[in-house]
Design an enzyme around this catalytic site. Structure first.
Site, short mmCIF file in Angstrom:
data_model
loop_
_atom_site.label_atom_id
_atom_site.label_comp_id
_atom_site.label_asym_id
_atom_site.label_seq_id
_atom_site.Cartn_x
_atom_site.Cartn_y
_atom_site.Cartn_z
N LYS A 213 0.92 -1.10 0.01
CA LYS A 213 -0.08 0.02 0.01
C LYS A 213 0.97 1.24 -0.08
O LYS A 213 1.81 1.48 0.82
CB LYS A 213 -0.95 0.02 1.38
CG LYS A 213 -1.84 1.28 1.49
CD LYS A 213 -2.75 1.37 2.43
CE LYS A 213 -2.20 1.82 3.76
NZ LYS A 213 -2.44 3.30 3.82
N ASP B 69 -3.55 4.37 -2.04
CA ASP B 69 -4.27 4.78 -1.10
C ASP B 69 -4.40 6.36 -0.98
O ASP B 69 -3.87 6.97 -0.06
CB ASP B 69 -4.04 4.28 0.24
CG ASP B 69 -4.78 4.86 1.42
OD1 ASP B 69 -5.95 5.22 1.34
OD2 ASP B 69 -4.52 4.54 2.74
N LYS C 284 -7.40 8.25 -1.72
CA LYS C 284 -8.80 8.82 -0.85
C LYS C 284 -9.23 10.23 -1.92
O LYS C 284 -9.25 11.09 -1.04
CB LYS C 284 -8.71 8.98 0.48
CG LYS C 284 -8.29 7.83 1.19
CD LYS C 284 -8.17 8.11 2.61
CE LYS C 284 -7.88 7.02 3.62
NZ LYS C 284 -6.43 6.68 3.69
N ASP D 155 -13.54 15.14 -4.94
CA ASP D 155 -13.74 16.12 -5.77
C ASP D 155 -15.10 16.13 -6.54
O ASP D 155 -15.89 15.28 -6.36
CB ASP D 155 -12.38 16.33 -6.57
CG ASP D 155 -12.07 17.79 -6.74
OD1 ASP D 155 -13.10 18.83 -7.06
OD2 ASP D 155 -10.95 18.23 -6.67
N THR E 137 -12.05 6.39 10.52
CA THR E 137 -12.43 5.88 12.13
C THR E 137 -11.69 6.70 12.74
O THR E 137 -12.19 6.72 13.99
CB THR E 137 -11.23 4.70 12.13
OG1 THR E 137 -10.19 4.99 11.24
CG2 THR E 137 -11.95 3.47 11.36
N GLN F 57 -3.58 2.20 17.45
CA GLN F 57 -4.80 1.68 16.77
C GLN F 57 -5.62 1.20 18.22
O GLN F 57 -5.19 1.01 19.10
CB GLN F 57 -4.41 0.34 16.14
CG GLN F 57 -3.83 0.56 14.97
CD GLN F 57 -4.87 0.94 13.76
OE1 GLN F 57 -5.89 1.49 14.16
NE2 GLN F 57 -4.31 1.15 12.30
N GLY G 168 0.78 -2.40 8.67
CA GLY G 168 1.80 -1.59 8.64
C GLY G 168 3.05 -1.93 9.76
O GLY G 168 3.79 -2.85 9.48
N ARG G 169 2.90 -1.26 11.04
CA ARG G 169 3.93 -1.26 11.92
C ARG G 169 4.28 -2.73 12.21
O ARG G 169 5.49 -2.95 12.46
CB ARG G 169 3.46 -0.40 13.11
CG ARG G 169 4.08 1.23 12.52
CD ARG G 169 3.49 2.06 13.41
NE ARG G 169 1.81 2.19 13.32
CZ ARG G 169 1.08 2.67 13.96
NH1 ARG G 169 1.56 3.52 14.78
NH2 ARG G 169 -0.32 2.78 13.98
O1 C5P Z 1 0.89 0.66 11.15
P1 C5P Z 1 -0.46 0.08 11.15
O2 C5P Z 1 -0.64 -1.48 10.99
O3 C5P Z 1 -1.54 0.80 12.13
O4 C5P Z 1 -1.03 0.69 9.72
C1 C5P Z 1 -2.26 0.62 9.38
C2 C5P Z 1 -2.39 1.27 7.92
O5 C5P Z 1 -3.69 1.47 7.59
C3 C5P Z 1 -1.90 2.96 7.92
O6 C5P Z 1 -1.36 3.15 6.47
C4 C5P Z 1 -3.00 3.54 8.14
O7 C5P Z 1 -3.13 4.95 7.80
C5 C5P Z 1 -4.30 2.83 7.42
N1 C5P Z 1 -5.45 3.13 8.03
C6 C5P Z 1 -5.93 2.82 9.43
N2 C5P Z 1 -7.37 2.72 9.72
C7 C5P Z 1 -8.10 3.44 8.84
C8 C5P Z 1 -7.75 3.51 7.35
C9 C5P Z 1 -6.42 3.46 7.05
O8 C5P Z 1 -5.19 2.50 10.06
N3 C5P Z 1 -9.45 3.36 9.03
#
Ligand code: C5P
Length: 232
Positions: free
Chosen positions: A32, A59, A61, A64, A119, A190, A210-211
């Site tokens: 992503k 991603d 988003k 417009d 979220t 999160q 991600g992390r």
């Molecule tokens: O590091 P982590 O696993 O929290 O990353 C989650 C990814 O998903 C990030 O790129 C974050 O911006 C994205 N994301 C999210 N929650 C959402 C929409 C997107 O965590 N509701």
């Protein structure tokens, strides 16, 4: 529906991103690319990662007027991304225009999914700032239905909502779900998190991680653990 793990490459520049991806020698994870990397490194980063053999969820988003989104989507489809997204709050007309723009001359197009309510938006902020007085869960489901009506392929949502979205919009309607953590891992910022195994059980089609992968001591092992738990 093919299930897959998408790695959120939330890096500030090309060098760090390519250095991270170079650790993967035996597999080509779905990647992503978000606003930070795209705006910093430009569209070439998409072409380069694509050339390396990765699938890409871009991603950005979009939101417009329909004509502008249509033209922007046309540019993205020529970048050859595999999945991209927009805000469902741009209306059904905007989403329909997005699909038109995204569809290539040969009839193919990247998957297009919608963000419903972010979220980060609380019930209170939705009521006071946006003047939307409905229950946020109903708003999310209404936006998901609008996305389906417009012909989109799915939505970004919490893994915990994936089951309800499938019930309302059908099993073919894709759920792409961030907020995934290993049972023994750090939650970080999160709030409502789910393990890859639980996300699979509830019915997510793609998890965005991600992390737990990018900050792991051994990112390849962490990725493989996600795949084993989620895809099996
Ligand atoms: O590091 P982590 O696993 O929290 O990353 C989650 C990814 O998903 C990030 O790129 C974050 O911006 C994205 N994301 C999210 N929650 C959402 C929409 C997107 O965590 N509701």
């Amino acid at each position: 529906m093919g299930k897959d793990v998408i790695i959120a490459c939330d890096f500030p520049n090309k060098e760090q991103t390519l250095s991270f991806l170079s650790k993967f020698t035996d597999e080509k994870p779905y990647v992503k690319i978000g606003m930070e990397l795209f705006y910093g490194a430009g569209p070439d980063i998409v072409r380069e990662i694509k050339k390396m053999g990765h699938k890409i969820f871009l991603d950005l988003k979009l939101h417009d007027i329909p004509n502008t989104v249509k033209k922007a989507m046309s540019v993205l489809s020529h970048l050859d991304v595999d999945m991209c997204n927009l805000h469902a709050s741009g209306t059904v007309a905007m989403m329909r225009s997005a699909i038109e723009g995204l569809t290539r001359a040969d009839g193919t197009r990247p998957l297009l999914i919608a963000v419903t309510q972010l979220t980060s938006t609380s019930q209170e902020a939705m009521e006071n700032d946006l003047l939307i007085k409905e229950n946020i869960a109903d708003v999310v489901m209404h936006y998901a239905s609008n996305a389906k009506k417009a012909g989109l392929d799915g939505v970004v949502c919490s893994p915990l909502e994936a089951g309800v979205v499938h019930e309302r919009c059908g099993n073919d309607f894709i759920t792409v779900t961030p907020g995934v953590r290993f049972a023994d891992g750090d939650v970080g910022d999160q709030v409502r998190v789910t393990t890859p195994a639980k996300a699979k059980e509830i019915g997510s089609d793609y998890i965005v991680v991600g992390r737990p992968i990018t900050a792991a001591e051994d990112p390849v092992a962490a990725y493989r653990r996600c795949v084993t738990e989620f895809v099996g």
